[in-house]
Scaffold this active site. Sequence first.
Site, PDB file in Angstrom:
ATOM      1  N   CYS A 150       0.811  -1.228   0.000  1.00  0.00           N
ATOM      2  CA  CYS A 150       0.000   0.000   0.000  1.00  0.00           C
ATOM      3  C   CYS A 150       0.842   1.275   0.000  1.00  0.00           C
ATOM      4  O   CYS A 150       0.392   2.313  -0.470  1.00  0.00           O
ATOM      5  CB  CYS A 150      -0.946   0.003   1.191  1.00  0.00           C
ATOM      6  SG  CYS A 150      -2.026  -1.421   1.173  1.00  0.00           S
ATOM      7  N   HIS A 317      -3.905   6.990   1.448  1.00  0.00           N
ATOM      8  CA  HIS A 317      -4.109   5.676   0.822  1.00  0.00           C
ATOM      9  C   HIS A 317      -5.505   5.200   1.218  1.00  0.00           C
ATOM     10  O   HIS A 317      -5.892   5.294   2.381  1.00  0.00           O
ATOM     11  CB  HIS A 317      -3.038   4.699   1.307  1.00  0.00           C
ATOM     12  CG  HIS A 317      -3.431   3.269   1.127  1.00  0.00           C
ATOM     13  ND1 HIS A 317      -3.794   2.765  -0.095  1.00  0.00           N
ATOM     14  CD2 HIS A 317      -3.549   2.249   2.014  1.00  0.00           C
ATOM     15  CE1 HIS A 317      -4.117   1.492   0.050  1.00  0.00           C
ATOM     16  NE2 HIS A 317      -3.977   1.160   1.316  1.00  0.00           N
ATOM     17  N   ASN A 347      -9.937  -0.832  -2.030  1.00  0.00           N
ATOM     18  CA  ASN A 347      -8.523  -0.576  -1.772  1.00  0.00           C
ATOM     19  C   ASN A 347      -7.722  -1.112  -2.966  1.00  0.00           C
ATOM     20  O   ASN A 347      -7.712  -2.310  -3.212  1.00  0.00           O
ATOM     21  CB  ASN A 347      -8.137  -1.301  -0.466  1.00  0.00           C
ATOM     22  CG  ASN A 347      -6.675  -1.139  -0.106  1.00  0.00           C
ATOM     23  OD1 ASN A 347      -5.856  -0.753  -0.934  1.00  0.00           O
ATOM     24  ND2 ASN A 347      -6.344  -1.473   1.132  1.00  0.00           N
TER      25      ASN A 347
HETATM   26  C1  COA Z   1     -11.198  -5.889   7.573  1.00  0.00           C
HETATM   27  C2  COA Z   1     -12.131  -5.057   8.431  1.00  0.00           C
HETATM   28  C3  COA Z   1     -13.083  -4.271   7.548  1.00  0.00           C
HETATM   29  C4  COA Z   1     -12.930  -6.014   9.291  1.00  0.00           C
HETATM   30  O1  COA Z   1     -13.769  -5.268  10.125  1.00  0.00           O
HETATM   31  P1  COA Z   1     -13.816  -5.618  11.678  1.00  0.00           P
HETATM   32  O2  COA Z   1     -14.837  -4.756  12.256  1.00  0.00           O
HETATM   33  O3  COA Z   1     -12.416  -5.462  12.200  1.00  0.00           O
HETATM   34  O4  COA Z   1     -14.293  -7.099  11.672  1.00  0.00           O
HETATM   35  P2  COA Z   1     -13.584  -8.395  12.272  1.00  0.00           P
HETATM   36  O5  COA Z   1     -12.412  -8.805  11.439  1.00  0.00           O
HETATM   37  O6  COA Z   1     -13.367  -8.190  13.729  1.00  0.00           O
HETATM   38  O7  COA Z   1     -14.736  -9.432  12.070  1.00  0.00           O
HETATM   39  C5  COA Z   1     -15.999  -9.270  12.693  1.00  0.00           C
HETATM   40  C6  COA Z   1     -16.900 -10.370  12.202  1.00  0.00           C
HETATM   41  O8  COA Z   1     -17.248 -10.110  10.843  1.00  0.00           O
HETATM   42  C7  COA Z   1     -16.996 -11.265  10.045  1.00  0.00           C
HETATM   43  N1  COA Z   1     -16.633 -10.839   8.715  1.00  0.00           N
HETATM   44  C8  COA Z   1     -15.386 -10.614   8.212  1.00  0.00           C
HETATM   45  N2  COA Z   1     -15.477 -10.230   6.937  1.00  0.00           N
HETATM   46  C9  COA Z   1     -16.795 -10.214   6.638  1.00  0.00           C
HETATM   47  C10 COA Z   1     -17.490  -9.892   5.468  1.00  0.00           C
HETATM   48  N3  COA Z   1     -16.885  -9.498   4.346  1.00  0.00           N
HETATM   49  N4  COA Z   1     -18.841  -9.968   5.509  1.00  0.00           N
HETATM   50  C11 COA Z   1     -19.489 -10.335   6.613  1.00  0.00           C
HETATM   51  N5  COA Z   1     -18.861 -10.659   7.753  1.00  0.00           N
HETATM   52  C12 COA Z   1     -17.514 -10.586   7.756  1.00  0.00           C
HETATM   53  C13 COA Z   1     -15.881 -11.986  10.770  1.00  0.00           C
HETATM   54  O9  COA Z   1     -15.874 -13.344  10.413  1.00  0.00           O
HETATM   55  C14 COA Z   1     -16.279 -11.767  12.210  1.00  0.00           C
HETATM   56  O10 COA Z   1     -17.265 -12.667  12.536  1.00  0.00           O
HETATM   57  P3  COA Z   1     -17.331 -13.339  14.012  1.00  0.00           P
HETATM   58  O11 COA Z   1     -17.511 -12.171  14.939  1.00  0.00           O
HETATM   59  O12 COA Z   1     -18.504 -14.230  13.918  1.00  0.00           O
HETATM   60  O13 COA Z   1     -16.031 -14.027  14.166  1.00  0.00           O
HETATM   61  C15 COA Z   1     -11.356  -4.062   9.319  1.00  0.00           C
HETATM   62  O14 COA Z   1     -10.694  -4.745  10.348  1.00  0.00           O
HETATM   63  C16 COA Z   1     -10.353  -3.269   8.561  1.00  0.00           C
HETATM   64  O15 COA Z   1     -10.678  -2.525   7.655  1.00  0.00           O
HETATM   65  N6  COA Z   1      -9.068  -3.359   8.920  1.00  0.00           N
HETATM   66  C17 COA Z   1      -8.045  -2.652   8.226  1.00  0.00           C
HETATM   67  C18 COA Z   1      -7.815  -3.326   6.960  1.00  0.00           C
HETATM   68  C19 COA Z   1      -6.958  -2.542   6.061  1.00  0.00           C
HETATM   69  O16 COA Z   1      -6.991  -1.355   6.062  1.00  0.00           O
HETATM   70  N7  COA Z   1      -6.203  -3.238   5.251  1.00  0.00           N
HETATM   71  C20 COA Z   1      -5.379  -2.641   4.315  1.00  0.00           C
HETATM   72  C21 COA Z   1      -4.287  -1.937   5.007  1.00  0.00           C
HETATM   73  S1  COA Z   1      -3.451  -1.019   3.909  1.00  0.00           S
END
Ligand code: COA
Length: 390
Positions: A150, A317, A347
């Site tokens: 990224c 980003h 992204n």
């Molecule tokens: C990835 C992201 C959106 C996930 O959101 P979150 O609120 O952290 O969610 P979690 O990973 O804690 O997961 C919560 C629940 O949603 C579920 N889940 C994950 N992806 C899912 C999706 N696409 N649709 C539905 N449910 C989903 C998980 O399985 C989890 O379920 P559980 O509670 O039954 O175990 C978030 O963490 C994020 O954006 N992180 C930064 C990622 C990023 O910026 N990456 C690039 C960096 S440059």
Amino acid sequence: MNIPCGQSFFNYGSGWLNGSLCAIEPTINITPLIIMRSKIAGIGHYVPERVVTNDELSRFMDTSDEWIQERTGIKERHYGKKHEETTTSMAAIAARIACERAGIQPEDIDFIIFATLSPDYYFPGCGVLLQRELGITHKEAGALDIRNQCSGFLYALSIADQFIKTGMYKNILVVGSEMHSMGLDFTTRGRNVTVIFGDGAGAAIIQPTDNPNQGILTTKLHSDGTYAEKLSFINPGSHGGYHSRHTGEEVDYGYPPKDTYGEIFMTQHMMDNGMQYPNMEGQFVFKMAVQKFPEVIMEALKEAGLQPSDINMLIPHQANLRISQFVQKTLRLSDDQVWNNIQKYGNTTAASVPIALCEAWEAGKVKEGDLVCLAAFGSGFTWGSALIRW
Ligand SMILES: CC(C)(COP(=O)(O)OP(=O)(O)OC[C@H]1O[C@@H](n2cnc3c(N)ncnc32)[C@H](O)[C@@H]1OP(=O)(O)O)[C@@H](O)C(=O)NCCC(=O)NCCS
């Protein structure tokens, strides 16, 4: 310019002006040093035609438009045409636009810096493929590939900046391009990663400028490999499980016995168990991102003697809309000072900063004299910022 011996106009470190040469020559001719800066002379972007909505993804995996929008802000993303478009082909379209806007031909490019995490080939890198695609192989200009995910475009821009400032090159093509859609897991197992990423490309031509009121003021680059696997795509690779000594996680990759050769990069076991996809610990990445973005922006501002309020346009980003909103709030920026387009593209990792910058410029939101701040954080972890007087 004639300067008297002993009154060194510049700090030459070794102080040779005061040495024996001066005993022979009472004065010495020196051309005044012009502080050369780099500027973005032209910028272009390309996203593939095909739009994929959240609802469409929910046909392949257990997810929903509501979940994706609420957690990430993403409404849709673009996917390239299979077998017809690649990371390189998209980059070439963006590069041609950037060249045209810079008033140069692709033949004028002295050096290519290509940032991507989704290359056409494992090797050679996309830099040389782009050179061929642009029809400029006869020039034999150098091509460098950047693997900083990224923050790849920030790293590429900073390298270009150094080459321009030293006078080594006059027209550097800097590119960020990604074709994620060819390497994602479209089952529920991969939903936390797959819904986030999209395809696209952005390119810029970097040139020297002697205008003291224009150009790249500073770039800041950082990394910390402690959490390398928190956001990673490790197979295929030569690791052979080696890094478990740091992660503490022993994983069965299905490797052949140690005394045989081959079959380390990719095993049937990996393929059968879906180990050939990206991994992400979303919450961990989120927490690091909201800390490092403001930190590296403030670092650049401090060096330039500026404040967040001086920023006309912050191009973060596009990792997650919630991350950008957090950064905006931390720096007390207004909506007009931040460009977000993750809603439309997801992204696009190395491509996200140049695509967003290009869009902002096309919309007339980046004008001559404006202070533009670019910032990125991603896998590695690696992060960086750039301050540009447009
Ligand atoms: C990835 C992201 C959106 C996930 O959101 P979150 O609120 O952290 O969610 P979690 O990973 O804690 O997961 C919560 C629940 O949603 C579920 N889940 C994950 N992806 C899912 C999706 N696409 N649709 C539905 N449910 C989903 C998980 O399985 C989890 O379920 P559980 O509670 O039954 O175990 C978030 O963490 C994020 O954006 N992180 C930064 C990622 C990023 O910026 N990456 C690039 C960096 S440059």
